[in-house]
Design a protein around this motif. Structure first.
Motif, PDB file in Angstrom:
ATOM      1  N   GLY A 155       0.838  -1.186   0.000  1.00 32.81           N
ATOM      2  CA  GLY A 155       0.000   0.000   0.000  1.00 32.81           C
ATOM      3  C   GLY A 155       0.876   1.239   0.000  1.00 32.81           C
ATOM      4  N   TYR A 156       0.412   2.296  -0.658  1.00 35.43           N
ATOM      5  CA  TYR A 156       1.154   3.547  -0.588  1.00 35.43           C
ATOM      6  C   TYR A 156       0.222   4.720  -0.852  1.00 35.43           C
ATOM      7  CZ  TYR A 156       1.663   4.649  -5.658  1.00 35.43           C
ATOM      8  OH  TYR A 156       1.456   5.004  -6.966  1.00 35.43           O
ATOM      9  N   ALA A 157       0.634   5.887  -0.371  1.00 39.95           N
ATOM     10  CA  ALA A 157      -0.139   7.113  -0.566  1.00 39.95           C
ATOM     11  C   ALA A 157       0.812   8.280  -0.765  1.00 39.95           C
ATOM     12  CB  ALA A 157      -1.041   7.384   0.626  1.00 39.95           C
ATOM     13  N   CYS A 159       0.440  12.481  -0.786  1.00 43.00           N
ATOM     14  CA  CYS A 159      -0.380  13.666  -0.568  1.00 43.00           C
ATOM     15  C   CYS A 159       0.499  14.893  -0.761  1.00 43.00           C
ATOM     16  CB  CYS A 159      -0.982  13.674   0.835  1.00 43.00           C
ATOM     17  SG  CYS A 159      -2.187  12.361   1.118  1.00 43.00           S
ATOM     18  N   VAL A 168      -4.898  14.689  -2.372  1.00 45.03           N
ATOM     19  CA  VAL A 168      -4.561  13.273  -2.289  1.00 45.03           C
ATOM     20  C   VAL A 168      -4.236  12.873  -3.721  1.00 45.03           C
ATOM     21  CG1 VAL A 168      -5.334  10.965  -1.660  1.00 45.03           C
ATOM     22  CG2 VAL A 168      -6.123  12.951  -0.340  1.00 45.03           C
ATOM     23  N   ARG A 170      -2.311  10.160  -4.890  1.00 46.36           N
ATOM     24  CA  ARG A 170      -2.292   8.732  -5.246  1.00 46.36           C
ATOM     25  C   ARG A 170      -2.535   7.920  -3.993  1.00 46.36           C
ATOM     26  NH1 ARG A 170      -2.760   7.047 -10.557  1.00 46.36           N
ATOM     27  NH2 ARG A 170      -1.542   5.164 -10.991  1.00 46.36           N
ATOM     28  N   LEU A 171      -3.384   6.918  -4.108  1.00 48.27           N
ATOM     29  CA  LEU A 171      -3.644   5.975  -3.021  1.00 48.27           C
ATOM     30  C   LEU A 171      -3.847   4.608  -3.649  1.00 48.27           C
ATOM     31  CD1 LEU A 171      -4.241   5.422   0.001  1.00 48.27           C
ATOM     32  CD2 LEU A 171      -6.640   5.932  -0.492  1.00 48.27           C
ATOM     33  N   GLY A 183      -5.876   1.089   3.268  1.00 42.56           N
ATOM     34  CA  GLY A 183      -6.162   2.308   2.527  1.00 42.56           C
ATOM     35  C   GLY A 183      -6.647   3.423   3.439  1.00 42.56           C
ATOM     36  N   LEU A 186      -3.631   4.805   5.495  1.00 41.86           N
ATOM     37  CA  LEU A 186      -2.783   5.661   4.668  1.00 41.86           C
ATOM     38  C   LEU A 186      -3.471   6.995   4.379  1.00 41.86           C
ATOM     39  CD1 LEU A 186      -1.490   2.965   2.171  1.00 41.86           C
ATOM     40  CD2 LEU A 186       0.002   4.450   3.532  1.00 41.86           C
ATOM     41  N   LEU A 187      -4.757   6.940   4.063  1.00 47.84           N
ATOM     42  CA  LEU A 187      -5.493   8.154   3.735  1.00 47.84           C
ATOM     43  C   LEU A 187      -5.549   9.109   4.924  1.00 47.84           C
ATOM     44  CD1 LEU A 187      -7.307   9.844   1.864  1.00 47.84           C
ATOM     45  CD2 LEU A 187      -9.252   8.460   2.657  1.00 47.84           C
ATOM     46  N   TYR A 217     -13.554   7.594   0.629  1.00 44.39           N
ATOM     47  CA  TYR A 217     -13.413   9.039   0.731  1.00 44.39           C
ATOM     48  C   TYR A 217     -14.624   9.670   1.422  1.00 44.39           C
ATOM     49  CZ  TYR A 217      -9.521   8.442  -2.523  1.00 44.39           C
ATOM     50  OH  TYR A 217      -8.342   8.058  -3.108  1.00 44.39           O
TER      51      TYR A 217
END
Length: 240
Positions: A155-157, A159, A168, A170-171, A183, A186-187, A217
């Motif tokens: 997983g990656y994010a 911001c 934001v 990329r998630l 998710g 990370l968010l 979201y």
């Protein structure tokens, strides 16, 4: 960069496909005019491109492109988190790690299985996302890759903050690791960081049909902007 009078746009190849150009208008001069868009198309055609795709455009930015012959390629949801909306606390879960070169490669490997072919990031696209704002936060989650017996990015994010605005950018979560709260963790980590940087309103977009992302979201407080965003495309050569 293409400039004409007070109008300008960033241009370059779309991901790793050298036949497709990406055009992103720079808003300082207002909405792009039809004349400016046609100048961009002429220049890109002379450079050998076969097709042009825009970044995600607001309704205000679209008329000049549509008048110059662009068609709708894809509609996107635009979601906004207002400055007065309280955030849930960061969700518990696996450790979020900083990124260095080896983990960049792992993030790109994950991106390749998390997104449709057209929307996948290559290294240049990832670097562009990281440079898009003056401040950014890039975090990954490591975990076991099923069937491979090794730990990798699951997983990656990314911001980004620019003045009072937050994004934001990329998630992504590996398909096998979804529905485990990665998710969301990370968010929320990114959203709390954006607020700490002084970002008031925060925006994110997602493809139509991505109900899982849309629900995530909205669950943390984003509202959907009814205007949405649109990606446009134009052919420069027949058959492209």
């Amino acid at each position: 960069m293409i400039r004409w009078g007070d109008e300008s746009a960033r241009v370059g190849p779309w991901r790793a496909d050298g036949s497709v150009a990406l055009v992103v208008p720079v808003s300082e001069g207002g909405a792009p005019s039809e004349q400016f868009v046609r100048r961009c198309l002429d220049l890109l055609k002379r450079q050998g491109y076969e097709r042009v795709i825009t970044g995600a455009l607001s309704p205000r930015e679209q008329p000049g492109f549509l008048a110059a012959g662009f068609d709708v390629y894809e509609q996107l949801h635009l979601l906004v988190l207002d400055r007065d909306r309280p955030l849930p606390p960061t969700a518990p879960g696996p450790k979020l790690r900083r990124v260095f070169s080896r983990r960049v490669s792992g993030a790109l490997e994950l991106d390749a299985i998390a997104f449709d072919t057209f929307w996948r990031l290559d290294r240049a696209g990832l670097e562009e996302a990281l440079k898009a704002t003056p401040k950014r936060r890039f975090r990954v989650v490591l975990g076991e890759v099923p069937g491979q017996g090794r730990r990798s990015v699951i997983g990656y994010a990314i911001c980004g903050a620019s003045g009072s605005r937050g994004f934001v950018q990329r998630l992504a979560v590996a398909p096998a690791a979804r529905r485990q709260g990665i998710g969301r963790r990370l968010l929320l980590d990114g959203l709390h960081w954006l607020r700490a940087q002084g970002a008031g309103q925060i925006a994110v977009n997602t493809q139509h049909g991505n109900q899982a992302a849309l629900c995530l979201y909205k669950n943390v407080g984003f509202r959907e902007d009814p205007d949405g965003l649109t990606v446009l495309s134009a052919r420069l050569r027949d058959g492209a």
